[in-house]
Scaffold this motif. Structure first.
Motif: not given
Length: 124
Positions: A6-13, A113-119
């Protein structure tokens, strides 16, 4: 070897948008989905999509705000998230199965199957 990344996670308002991606490799996957795990809560289903992308299902709390899609040519699953709320804050996991009897899986036990996760963190 199966990998879900996974990718694309982050901090958003609050009110903002993010797009999560999950690159899947190693198998031909049928149903794919997104789950999330917020602090102090159990992991919950968010959205799922069939192999061809013609069938999708979202949990009620994200309907009208989140859209799941996939590009099989790129072996990639997406989750477009809009109008984000503080309660969407969680680690988001990509999940996949090779079971052809699962069209659109909404339960954890349907996925192999599972990914490692994205915050994803939404500030209010």
């Amino acid at each position: 070897q199966v990998q879900l990344v996974e990718s694309g996670g982050g901090l958003v308002q609050a009110g903002g948008s993010l797009r999560l991606s999950c690159v899947a490799s190693g198998r031909t996957f049928t149903s794919m989905g997104w789950f999330r795990h917020a602090p102090g809560k159990e992991r919950e289903f968010v959205a799922a999509i069939s192999r061809a992308g013609s069938s999708t299902y979202n949990v009620d709390s994200v309907k009208g705000r989140f859209t799941i899609s996939r590009d099989n040519a790129k072996n990639t699953l997406y989750l477009q998230m809009s109008s984000l709320k503080a309660e969407d804050t969680a680690v988001y996991y990509c999940a996949a199965t090779t079971d052809w009897s699962v069209l659109v899986g909404t339960r954890e036990g349907e996925y192999m199957y599972w990914g490692q996760g994205t915050q994803v963190t939404v500030s209010s």
